[in-house]
Write a protein that holds these residues in place. Structure first.
Motif, PDB file in Angstrom:
ATOM      1  N   UNK A  80       0.832  -1.209   0.000  1.00  0.00           N
ATOM      2  CA  UNK A  80       0.000   0.000   0.000  1.00  0.00           C
ATOM      3  C   UNK A  80       0.868   1.262   0.000  1.00  0.00           C
ATOM      4  N   UNK A  81       1.904   1.258   0.828  1.00  0.00           N
ATOM      5  CA  UNK A  81       2.787   2.425   0.929  1.00  0.00           C
ATOM      6  C   UNK A  81       3.511   2.684  -0.379  1.00  0.00           C
ATOM      7  N   UNK A  82       3.963   1.615  -1.027  1.00  0.00           N
ATOM      8  CA  UNK A  82       4.674   1.769  -2.297  1.00  0.00           C
ATOM      9  C   UNK A  82       3.721   2.167  -3.414  1.00  0.00           C
ATOM     10  N   UNK A  83       2.537   1.582  -3.442  1.00  0.00           N
ATOM     11  CA  UNK A  83       1.552   1.937  -4.467  1.00  0.00           C
ATOM     12  C   UNK A  83       1.208   3.430  -4.396  1.00  0.00           C
ATOM     13  N   UNK A  84       1.121   3.950  -3.172  1.00  0.00           N
ATOM     14  CA  UNK A  84       0.838   5.386  -3.015  1.00  0.00           C
ATOM     15  C   UNK A  84       1.953   6.211  -3.651  1.00  0.00           C
ATOM     16  N   UNK A  85       3.190   5.798  -3.424  1.00  0.00           N
ATOM     17  CA  UNK A  85       4.339   6.522  -3.984  1.00  0.00           C
ATOM     18  C   UNK A  85       4.313   6.468  -5.506  1.00  0.00           C
ATOM     19  N   UNK A  86       4.034   5.293  -6.056  1.00  0.00           N
ATOM     20  CA  UNK A  86       4.021   5.145  -7.510  1.00  0.00           C
ATOM     21  C   UNK A  86       2.931   6.001  -8.143  1.00  0.00           C
ATOM     22  N   UNK A  87       1.773   6.039  -7.512  1.00  0.00           N
ATOM     23  CA  UNK A  87       0.680   6.881  -8.033  1.00  0.00           C
ATOM     24  C   UNK A  87       1.034   8.357  -7.881  1.00  0.00           C
ATOM     25  N   UNK A  88       1.637   8.699  -6.748  1.00  0.00           N
ATOM     26  CA  UNK A  88       2.026  10.090  -6.505  1.00  0.00           C
ATOM     27  C   UNK A  88       3.040  10.560  -7.543  1.00  0.00           C
ATOM     28  N   UNK A  89       3.955   9.678  -7.911  1.00  0.00           N
ATOM     29  CA  UNK A  89       5.005  10.037  -8.874  1.00  0.00           C
ATOM     30  C   UNK A  89       4.434  10.319 -10.258  1.00  0.00           C
ATOM     31  N   UNK A  90       3.340   9.670 -10.586  1.00  0.00           N
ATOM     32  CA  UNK A  90       2.714   9.908 -11.888  1.00  0.00           C
ATOM     33  C   UNK A  90       2.243  11.346 -12.017  1.00  0.00           C
ATOM     34  N   UNK A  91       1.887  11.943 -10.876  1.00  0.00           N
ATOM     35  CA  UNK A  91       1.339  13.296 -10.884  1.00  0.00           C
ATOM     36  C   UNK A  91       2.423  14.360 -10.686  1.00  0.00           C
ATOM     37  N   UNK A  92       3.634  13.905 -10.340  1.00  0.00           N
ATOM     38  CA  UNK A  92       4.710  14.857 -10.054  1.00  0.00           C
ATOM     39  C   UNK A  92       5.722  14.875 -11.199  1.00  0.00           C
ATOM     40  N   UNK A  93       6.229  16.045 -11.503  1.00  0.00           N
ATOM     41  CA  UNK A  93       7.249  16.172 -12.537  1.00  0.00           C
ATOM     42  C   UNK A  93       8.653  16.104 -11.940  1.00  0.00           C
ATOM     43  N   UNK A  94       8.733  16.090 -10.610  1.00  0.00           N
ATOM     44  CA  UNK A  94      10.036  16.091  -9.948  1.00  0.00           C
ATOM     45  C   UNK A  94      10.604  14.682  -9.807  1.00  0.00           C
ATOM     46  N   UNK A  95      11.915  14.619  -9.661  1.00  0.00           N
ATOM     47  CA  UNK A  95      12.541  13.369  -9.271  1.00  0.00           C
ATOM     48  C   UNK A  95      12.138  13.057  -7.835  1.00  0.00           C
ATOM     49  N   UNK A  96      12.172  11.779  -7.480  1.00  0.00           N
ATOM     50  CA  UNK A  96      11.759  11.376  -6.136  1.00  0.00           C
ATOM     51  C   UNK A  96      12.852  10.523  -5.501  1.00  0.00           C
ATOM     52  N   UNK A  97      13.173  10.836  -4.257  1.00  0.00           N
ATOM     53  CA  UNK A  97      14.081  10.010  -3.459  1.00  0.00           C
ATOM     54  C   UNK A  97      13.292   9.407  -2.305  1.00  0.00           C
ATOM     55  N   UNK A  98      13.375   8.090  -2.170  1.00  0.00           N
ATOM     56  CA  UNK A  98      12.631   7.387  -1.126  1.00  0.00           C
ATOM     57  C   UNK A  98      13.621   6.715  -0.185  1.00  0.00           C
ATOM     58  N   UNK A  99      13.561   7.080   1.100  1.00  0.00           N
ATOM     59  CA  UNK A  99      14.382   6.432   2.121  1.00  0.00           C
ATOM     60  C   UNK A  99      13.518   5.418   2.858  1.00  0.00           C
ATOM     61  N   UNK A 100      13.970   4.167   2.890  1.00  0.00           N
ATOM     62  CA  UNK A 100      13.274   3.091   3.608  1.00  0.00           C
ATOM     63  C   UNK A 100      14.164   2.673   4.768  1.00  0.00           C
ATOM     64  N   UNK A 101      13.667   2.815   6.001  1.00  0.00           N
ATOM     65  CA  UNK A 101      14.497   2.484   7.153  1.00  0.00           C
ATOM     66  C   UNK A 101      13.645   2.195   8.383  1.00  0.00           C
ATOM     67  N   UNK A 102      14.332   1.752   9.452  1.00  0.00           N
ATOM     68  CA  UNK A 102      13.667   1.447  10.721  1.00  0.00           C
ATOM     69  C   UNK A 102      13.588  -0.023  11.029  1.00  0.00           C
ATOM     70  N   UNK A 103      13.732  -0.860   9.992  1.00  0.00           N
ATOM     71  CA  UNK A 103      13.567  -2.298  10.185  1.00  0.00           C
ATOM     72  C   UNK A 103      14.113  -3.042   8.975  1.00  0.00           C
ATOM     73  N   UNK A 104      14.920  -4.072   9.220  1.00  0.00           N
ATOM     74  CA  UNK A 104      15.384  -4.909   8.112  1.00  0.00           C
ATOM     75  C   UNK A 104      14.228  -5.654   7.479  1.00  0.00           C
TER      76      UNK A 104
END
Length: 492
Positions: A454-478
């Motif tokens: 769900x979290x990744x799908x939101x990012x992918x949909x959000x990126x479709x609407x944005x013209x900017x590059x996106x940096x995603x940091x994933x952390x807190x748990x292996x």
């Protein structure tokens, strides 16, 4: 179930049946009896597999524990030794056959057991798994049996399987990473390791090891054995004192290595990102130097980094730790993956991200975060966005470690030891705290999701609407990082 019809999926199903659910694990962790019986039970299991613990002395073991960096150190040691002869004049018949056991895995259980740097194939894993399963007669133990001790827990089984595989494959060296602590860890049936290493110590697994670093150091020093050099790095003074005393008690030569700088390494291009890896590199170099002197009778000069170590340092890979990815199917997104899960390691993660991420206004930054319920998520987030950080997150996505929206967990990522809160209490709490942590001059939206997908799908949909590059940091748990890699179908 006929042996020839057994599949990898069935092996994972059987392995997952050895997991302890969260409520039982909490009860067991409060009992000292589990500590007292752990290693005797492991020795009994070994006998059922056809080995005495002393048989594993032939594996010329490098035993490694620590709080931060023990997995990276293991990966560095394995790569240095595997590639050692690539730059020497001797015939490649001298090549060192390596076995590597680590935990946890990110995406697939086979990652835990590697031969010559390559994880077991599904077929190899399945065959070895059921050889061990049958020898332990685990099919004969029915659900509801009163004596659970006769059935090894998940980590114990994978440890036993690693020893079994390395013996059958006749590896020249087995690099064994401790699971938790050391004194009572399943790997600590090792009797005569070649050398033992302790990476950086900090506060983690307090439920099992204690609340202070000296108590934790006592557990870590439990892997030291007579006449096997005990090697460590710079530690808090009280922890260092405990390690020294533990080494002295068992007559283990104690060595504290000096941490390399980039200059003292000769500006070698290390295959692992982040300045913090210099500590792990320094430990790995000394462990390999000792192993080669003892097992290959190779004497080194006073050079700080033997030239034969350079290929292994350059080629080492350790996914999910300070890892940067750009995937062909999502070219606008750069993924930064780091399984930091303690206060100390999350600060290291922040430093790495600040150094690596491109600081420009045209980039949008998104955080995906989760942590276990017994860790302070708010303190970890404070460390991540401390005043020293110039990186601003436009969005923060808080999710559970459940992998997919349907079918829930990838079977390899099923974790019964963690109770999943369907009410998303932790995630909602972190989302509420988030606005109070960021600068008042900035805005950042917090989102809560029930699964990683769900979290990744939101990012992918959000990126479709944005013209900017996106940096995603994933952390807190292996486990979170592994789940993200599973959803993105990233190879490990």
């Amino acid at each position: 179930m006929q042996a020839e019809n057994r599949t990898y999926a069935q092996a994972i199903e059987c392995l997952n049946s050895l997991q302890t659910n969260a409520s039982i694990l909490k009860t067991v962790s409060k009992s000292n009896n589990c500590h007292l019986t752990a290693l005797p039970e492991m020795r009994e299991f070994c006998q059922k597999l056809g080995y005495e613990a002393r048989d594993f002395d032939s594996l010329n073991i490098i035993h490694i524990t620590g709080t931060k960096g023990k997995g990276s150190t293991c990966a560095l040691v394995e790569s240095i030794l595997r590639n050692f002869y690539s730059s020497r004049k001797e015939s490649m018949t001298n090549k060192i056959r390596t076995g590597l056991f680590t935990s946890p895995h990110l995406v697939a259980v086979q990652e835990r057991i590697r031969l010559d740097g390559t994880m077991l194939s599904e077929e190899e894993f399945t065959n070895y798994f059921f050889e061990c399963w049958d020898k332990l007669k685990l099919n004969d133990i029915k659900q509801g049996d009163d004596d659970k001790r006769i059935k090894p827990y998940y980590f114990r089984f994978t440890t036993l399987m690693a020893f079994y595989v390395f013996m059958k494959e006749k590896v020249d060296v087995a690099i064994m990473e401790v699971g938790i602590g050391g004194e009572y860890d399943s790997t600590n049936i090792i009797e005569k390791p070649t050398v033992c290493g302790v990476s950086s110590l900090g506060i983690d697994h307090q439920r099992y090891l204690g609340e202070t670093v000296d108590l934790i150091a006592w557990h870590k020093g439990g892997i030291f054995k007579a006449n096997a050099p005990a090697v460590t790095v710079d530690q808090p003074p009280i922890a260092l004192d405990v390690l020294k005393k533990r080494a002295e008690y068992v007559n283990a030569p104690f060595i504290q290595v000096e941490t390399h700088t980039e200059e003292s390494l000769g500006n070698i291009n290390i295959g692992l990102a982040g300045r913090h890896q210099l500590i792990n590199v320094s430990l790995a170099i000394e462990l390999c130097r000792i192993w080669l002197e003892k097992n290959r009778n190779i004497k080194f000069s006073n050079e700080r980094v033997p030239q034969e170590f350079v290929p292994g340092l350059a080629k080492v890979r350790w996914p999910g730790r300070s890892q940067q990815l750009v995937l062909e199917k999502y070219p606008k997104i750069t993924w930064f993956l780091d399984g930091a899960h303690t206060l100390e390691s999350i600060q290291v993660c922040a430093d790495w991200f600040n150094e690596t991420a491109i600081a420009k206004k045209s980039v949008e930054r998104i955080l995906i975060f989760n942590c276990s319920a017994d860790r302070s998520g708010s303190e970890m987030l404070k460390q991540l966005i401390s005043k020293n950080s110039y990186i601003h997150f436009d969005h923060a996505n808080f999710c559970t470690n459940v992998t997919f929206t349907t079918n829930q967990f990838k079977p390899d990522l099923q974790n019964n030891t963690i109770r999943i809160d369907k009410n998303l209490t932790l995630q909602k709490t972190l989302a509420e705290i988030w606005p109070t942590l960021i600068s008042k001059s900035q805005t950042s939206d917090a989102h809560v999701f029930p699964t990683i997908q769900n979290a990744i799908n939101w990012i992918l949909e959000h990126c479709k609407e944005s013209e900017r590059e996106v940096q995603v940091l994933v952390t807190g748990s292996l486990h979170l990082v592994g789940g993200v890699m599973a959803v993105l179908e990233v190879d490990v």
